[in-house]
Scaffold this motif. Structure first.
Motif, PDB file in Angstrom:
ATOM      1  N   TYR A 171       0.921  -1.174  -0.161  1.00 27.53           N
ATOM      2  CA  TYR A 171       0.002   0.091  -0.102  1.00 27.53           C
ATOM      3  C   TYR A 171       1.183   1.398  -0.013  1.00 27.53           C
ATOM      4  O   TYR A 171       0.258   2.390   0.483  1.00 27.53           O
ATOM      5  CB  TYR A 171      -1.061   0.016   1.242  1.00 27.53           C
ATOM      6  CG  TYR A 171      -1.851  -1.371   1.106  1.00 27.53           C
ATOM      7  CD1 TYR A 171      -2.657  -1.491   0.192  1.00 27.53           C
ATOM      8  CD2 TYR A 171      -1.600  -2.305   2.005  1.00 27.53           C
ATOM      9  CE1 TYR A 171      -3.742  -2.702   0.111  1.00 27.53           C
ATOM     10  CE2 TYR A 171      -2.078  -3.500   1.951  1.00 27.53           C
ATOM     11  CZ  TYR A 171      -3.210  -3.612   0.787  1.00 27.53           C
ATOM     12  OH  TYR A 171      -4.022  -4.894   0.854  1.00 27.53           O
ATOM     13  N   THR A 225      -2.563  -4.306   7.482  1.00 25.01           N
ATOM     14  CA  THR A 225      -4.218  -4.117   7.365  1.00 25.01           C
ATOM     15  C   THR A 225      -4.716  -4.512   8.350  1.00 25.01           C
ATOM     16  O   THR A 225      -5.848  -4.180   8.745  1.00 25.01           O
ATOM     17  CB  THR A 225      -4.716  -4.810   6.086  1.00 25.01           C
ATOM     18  OG1 THR A 225      -3.990  -5.965   5.925  1.00 25.01           O
ATOM     19  CG2 THR A 225      -4.006  -4.343   4.789  1.00 25.01           C
ATOM     20  N   PHE A 282      -8.282   0.560   7.121  1.00 16.44           N
ATOM     21  CA  PHE A 282      -8.443  -0.889   6.536  1.00 16.44           C
ATOM     22  C   PHE A 282      -9.574  -1.503   7.611  1.00 16.44           C
ATOM     23  O   PHE A 282     -10.430  -2.246   7.148  1.00 16.44           O
ATOM     24  CB  PHE A 282      -7.355  -1.804   6.393  1.00 16.44           C
ATOM     25  CG  PHE A 282      -6.585  -1.398   5.236  1.00 16.44           C
ATOM     26  CD1 PHE A 282      -7.106  -2.212   3.941  1.00 16.44           C
ATOM     27  CD2 PHE A 282      -5.547  -0.792   5.171  1.00 16.44           C
ATOM     28  CE1 PHE A 282      -6.462  -1.932   2.748  1.00 16.44           C
ATOM     29  CE2 PHE A 282      -4.999  -0.342   3.835  1.00 16.44           C
ATOM     30  CZ  PHE A 282      -5.371  -1.046   2.852  1.00 16.44           C
TER      31      PHE A 282
END
Lengths: 382, 654
Positions: free
Chosen positions: B240, B290, B296
């Motif tokens: 990410y 996450t 998230f």
């Protein structure tokens, strides 16, 4: 100090008597640190192992007779040495080869067992007297359960209450059960650990043939020592029976709804794990589940419990030997229970009961704590 | 060479390994009675140069055209003897080995039965070799790229050695950074080099090396093919964070509001939800965890995105699958550490200040959560420390093996504690194992610093005081086996030297790469002494603690050894593969295509014109699966023909 020469012949004899695992010991001392004796006196288990390896064992030393076979060291040994087997082998050398003296009280007890089948030396035909007024029948083929109480609850007036409570519970639950009466013998567990293999073999064969002849299927025992022998030693001698400790069976019939405990017992109860139920046979939960299903009962845990339970001092034939005041593990146990402010020390083994009763008496604590078998508590809660 | 088989039989004594149990003379005499055997001899060591010369000479002088050697396992010397045949001018596949050592003399003490079995094995080999056909070994190109699995010191060293030779390396690491366990260590024994000072230059080189492609935060998902021609599928997990845009400024980590225990600091310190595990991480690109990131979990926050001037945060990033073609694979997957919680008597997890060795490494490291101050839970400095050796090692209840590094790092701890605090240190040992170069000298040095050594395995660590001086302390109970007395020592801190063990996923990894494990769970080397970095699968090597517990010097030596093996393969450019391949008899093949899915190497295709199956010889590995699977008996395997196998069985039972 005079020099020591290893004696291979002696080491070989110890091996032959069942001490072969000794060779694996790498002398780390875990056994010494694990042994409860070192709470009250020196007992350097590791040194005994090494003396055995070299064949320089001092068979005159009382150390040979100390081990209460509590299994704590065996559970921890990093080399998997069955230290109890080694201790038994050393005792067998003494007993069978006569290289030293067997302690008097032990010799006398084994003589009793050998002669009349029970350690108290009581007549064989009095074995079932405890049940006289309870209408307990003799076991015959086809009966569902054989109840095998152990010599102590059968003969010892202070422990007979355990057998009586058990029979009462079984009757109340409508269990179809019978006893062997005077056909029973001591199971031989402690005799074997004390080093008299010959007497053990004879007792075992007698029991196995009686049970086989009567077609016994499921056997309920009060003593974890009987449990151990039936479960782990008789099969090798041809005796294969289904065996359950009374606490296990109790839980089973309670779960089936055959028994309900309705009366409250408003006590703080500490449960003592017997070595032969816990460490030897991994039975930890059933006794606790039975206790906690008694209404009002508060179960508390002793500092050394479960797999770390502190031995009462009665295994391995120690129950028949004198332990000096100040060296009794059972005294420490009572102190632990008192510290928790428990009113009852619950037990599930006749030997534990004998030792703890003794301690309560000599410590003069009978007014604050009672030693009670789980069967007694359950009978009271019916 | 005449067409009629003329078989030469050679019975090896293998010193007394075979001759001590098998009557080699009787076996030789038996061989002379067999059909087509032209001559039979026995000799003390057939694999020795004089032994080989006997065979070469007989082939030339006596016109032999088939050879049987009754000796050790073919995995040991089949290649040796094939070469002998080649040197003497006959096809190397015209030999059969009868294994009368591992399958016979080593597994019985009964001389008569062993001799009978040796005769049966030899008879089978003689019958079989009668039907052997000359075959040509096939050579296939060797892909010069190498896959290194694991980015600890083992993987780093192997990757650099190969890359420095100019060959391509793909280094796969499942964590966000390379460095492995070594980067967690403070000092290294016996020289007391700072671990990160000697490791980070190598890590940086890996990150910037033109021949190394670093796939961090990635895992191998599929492996197929064989030596020289592996196909590997790798999942690059989404970070990410766009590595191209990120300049590693660290602002995102600073601003992230979420704190969670840091794996790198053995959970003694905290990290953020967006993080690099440590300051010198390679690559220096953070990842978003996450499992802890608020965005998230709850769909909002994105603070990191707001502060990133380079717009490197990408919440939409997906895992990426990378397909690679690889010539050889080096397994450098390292070790796990033993969790001492099950040893209830040591109180780990129950008693404060009973810690593991890895936790102590982080505690004493200047990059650790305390900045290198050795502190108790309450922040105070311990005045006495017990170091417990062999926790989970040398113990049948847990791991039977010795973890090989604990004695040495325990000495290192004693030194660091003395140096930093001057505290009392007790080392509880069973045996001091200080076998490496400079290790015994280190032991002497630490002894001289006043550390107390107690020979005995600790039985219990307890907070149950039995005297005033024990109150508020951890009491270590052990027999001092040299004095033969039980000791109770009150201390402030207890360090458990926990075993090195196979990582939790070792079994799955072994299955993925088709390699074996030894009884202790570590990956199995091909030969413990003579082939220590190869595995049972050709082209797959194993280095470092993945093979078994070892220290850094041994790990680096193994990594370099494996790199040398890989470079030798690459420089040959091609690799010889089994001559045995499957052949479809087109006259019998019914075109049912059952064989196609059976083939694990996708070597069988269907000829749409002739309506028969066809085997691609370059892909076929000669495993024989299709032969067994063909319902019409249309496929045969060269070197394992029905004729040969039936003859072998007849010979065995004759």
């Amino acid at each position: 100090m005079s020099p020591v020469t290893p004696l291979k012949e002696v080491a070989d004899i110890i091996n032959e008597e069942g001490g072969e695992a000794l060779r694996l010991c790498y002398q780390c001392g875990t056994c010494t640190a694990a042994c409860p004796w070192n709470r009250v006196r020196d007992f350097i288990v590791r040194r005994i192992m090494h003396q055995g390896q070299l064949g320089v064992t001092d068979f005159e030393d009382e150390a040979i007779w100390l081990c209460a076979t509590c299994n704590n060291c065996v559970k921890l040994c990093p080399r998997g040495v069955e230290i109890i087997d080694i201790m038994r082998a050393l005792r067998r050398v003494v007993t069978e080869l006569g290289v030293a003296k067997v302690p008097d009280s032990l010799r006398l007890t084994i003589k009793n067992i050998s002669g009349v089948g029970n350690p108290l030396g009581e007549p064989e035909d009095k074995r079932a007297e405890w049940a006289q007024d309870l209408e307990v029948k003799l076991y015959t083929e086809g009966t569902e359960i054989l109840y095998f109480p152990c010599c102590i609850p059968e003969y010892d007036p202070s422990v007979q209450k355990v057998a009586r409570a058990t029979a009462t519970i079984l009757k109340k639950a409508g269990v179809d059960f019978g006893i062997l009466g005077n056909r029973a013998n001591c199971c031989g567990e402690s005799v074997r650990k004390a080093g008299d293999e010959g007497v053990f073999q004879r007792l075992a064969q007698n029991n196995i043939s009686t049970l086989t002849e009567l077609g016994a299927r499921k056997i309920i025992v009060s003593s974890p020592h009987c449990y151990h022998t039936f479960k782990n030693e008789y099969p090798a001698l041809g005796g294969n029976f289904e065996v359950a400790h009374f606490t296990q069976y109790l839980l089973e019939i309670m779960k089936q709804g055959r028994l309900t405990l309705s009366k409250e017992i408003n006590s703080k109860v500490a449960y003592h794990d017997p070595c032969y139920l816990g460490r030897h046979n991994d039975i930890y939960d059933e006794p606790r589940e039975v206790l906690t299903s008694i209404p009002g009962l508060e179960l508390v845990e002793l500092p050394d419990h479960g797999e770390n339970s502190l031995c009462c001092g009665g295994g391995g034939g120690r129950i028949w030997m004198e332990t000096k005041s100040g060296q009794r593990f059972s005294d420490i146990r009572i102190e632990q229970a008192l510290k928790l402010e428990a009113d009852v020390l619950a037990v599930a083994c006749p030997y534990c009961m004998l030792n703890f009763d003794d301690s309560v008496l000599t410590m003069d604590k009978g007014d604050v704590i009672k030693v009670r078998d789980i069967a007694e508590l359950v009978a009271e809660a019916l | 060479m005449g067409n009629e088989p003329r078989i030469g039989v050679y019975v090896c004594h293998c010193g007394s390994n075979i001759a001590g149990t098998v009557d080699t003379e009787a076996v030789t005499e038996f061989a002379r009675s067999l059909e087509a055997v032209a001559l039979a001899r026995n000799y003390v060591f057939m694999c020795s140069e004089p032994g080989q010369e006997i065979i070469r000479n007989d082939i030339r002088e006596a016109g032999l055209n088939r050879i049987v050697v009754a000796a050790c396992s073919p995995t040991m010397h089949e290649i040796t003897f094939r070469r002998v045949l080649e040197e003497a001018g006959i096809n190397p596949y015209l030999i059969e080995i009868a294994n009368i050592r591992e399958h016979c003399s080593w597994v019985t003490e009964d001389r008569d039965l062993a001799t009978e079995k040796a005769k049966a094995l030899l008879g089978a080999a003689v019958r079989r070799v009668y039907y052997h056909q000359p075959l040509e070994a096939r050579r296939v190109p060797f892909t010069p790229a190498t896959l290194v699995v694991g980015g600890g010191i083992a993987g780093i060293q192997a990757a650099l050695e190969i890359a420095d030779a100019g060959d391509k390396v793909y280094l796969v690491e499942k964590e966000p950074s390379i460095g492995g366990h070594m980067i967690q260590l403070d000092k290294t024994f016996p020289t007391l080099d700072c671990s990160s000072c000697i490791l980070t230059p190598k890590m940086t080189r890996v990150g910037s090396h033109p021949s190394i492609e670093l796939l961090s935060y990635s895992q191998v998902e599929e492996v197929s093919g064989y030596i020289g021609n592996f196909k590997v599928k790798i999942r690059k997990k989404a970070r990410y964070v766009d590595a191209e845009k990120c300049n590693g400024c660290g602002l995102c980590q600073e601003k992230c509001p979420i704190k969670t225990p840091s794996e790198f600091d053995a959970a003694l310190g905290k990290r953020k939800a967006i993080y690099t595990p440590f300051a010198q991480a390679v690559p220096n690109t953070p990842v978003i965890d996450t499992g802890h990131c608020t965005y998230f979990l709850k769909g909002k926050c994105r603070l990191c995105e707001q502060v990133c001037e380079r717009e490197a945060i990408n919440f939409a990033q997906q895992d990426e699958i990378v397909d690679l073609e690889i010539g050889s694979i080096i397994m450098a997957t390292g070790f796990g550490v033993f969790d001492p919680t099950p040893i209830s008597r040591y109180g780990y997890g129950r008693l404060d200040n009973v810690i593991t060795s890895l936790e102590f490494e982080r505690l004493v490291s200047s990059s650790g959560p305390t900045g290198g101050e050795i502190t108790l839970k309450d922040g105070a400095a311990p005045q006495s420390v017990a170091i417990v050796h062999c926790v989970g090692s040398r113990d049948k209840n847990y791991h039977e093996y010795c973890s090989r590094v604990c004695c040495m790092y325990a000495l290192k701890y004693a030194h660091l504690i003395k140096e930093k605090l001057g505290a009392e240190v007790y080392n509880y040992y069973i045996d001091m194992r200080c076998f490496g170069k400079g290790y015994e000298e280190f032991y002497e040095r630490i002894s001289g610093e006043g550390t107390i050594f107690i020979r005995g395995k600790v039985g219990e660590v307890t907070d149950q005081a039995v005297s005033d001086e024990e109150k508020g302390k951890l009491v270590v109970v052990a027999e001092d086996t040299l004095l033969g007395v039980l000791t109770r020592v009150p201390v402030d801190m207890v360090i458990l030297c926990v075993a090195l063990e196979p990582p939790p996923d070792a079994e799955a990894v072994a299955r993925l790469f088709n390699i074996s494990r030894s009884a202790d769970g570590f990956f199995l080397e091909k030969h413990p002494k003579l082939d220590p970095v190869a595995t049972t699968t050709d082209g797959v090597f194993v280095v470092g603690c993945a093979q078994g517990p070892k220290d850094i010097p041994d790990t680096v030596a193994q990594a370099s050894a494996a790199a040398a093996r890989v470079l030798a393969l690459i420089s040959q450019g091609e690799v010889e593969i089994e001559a045995a391949t499957a052949i479809v008899d087109e006259r019998i093949c019914s075109g049912c295509q059952l064989c196609i899915p059976i083939c694990p190497y996708s070597a069988i295709s269907f000829d749409e014109e002739k309506l028969v199956s066809r085997v691609n010889e370059a892909l076929c590995k000669g495993c024989g699966a299709c032969v067994g699977g063909c319902p019409s008996d249309a496929i045969s395997l060269s070197h394992f023909t029905n004729e040969q196998i039936m003859a072998q069985m007849e010979g065995m039972l004759a």
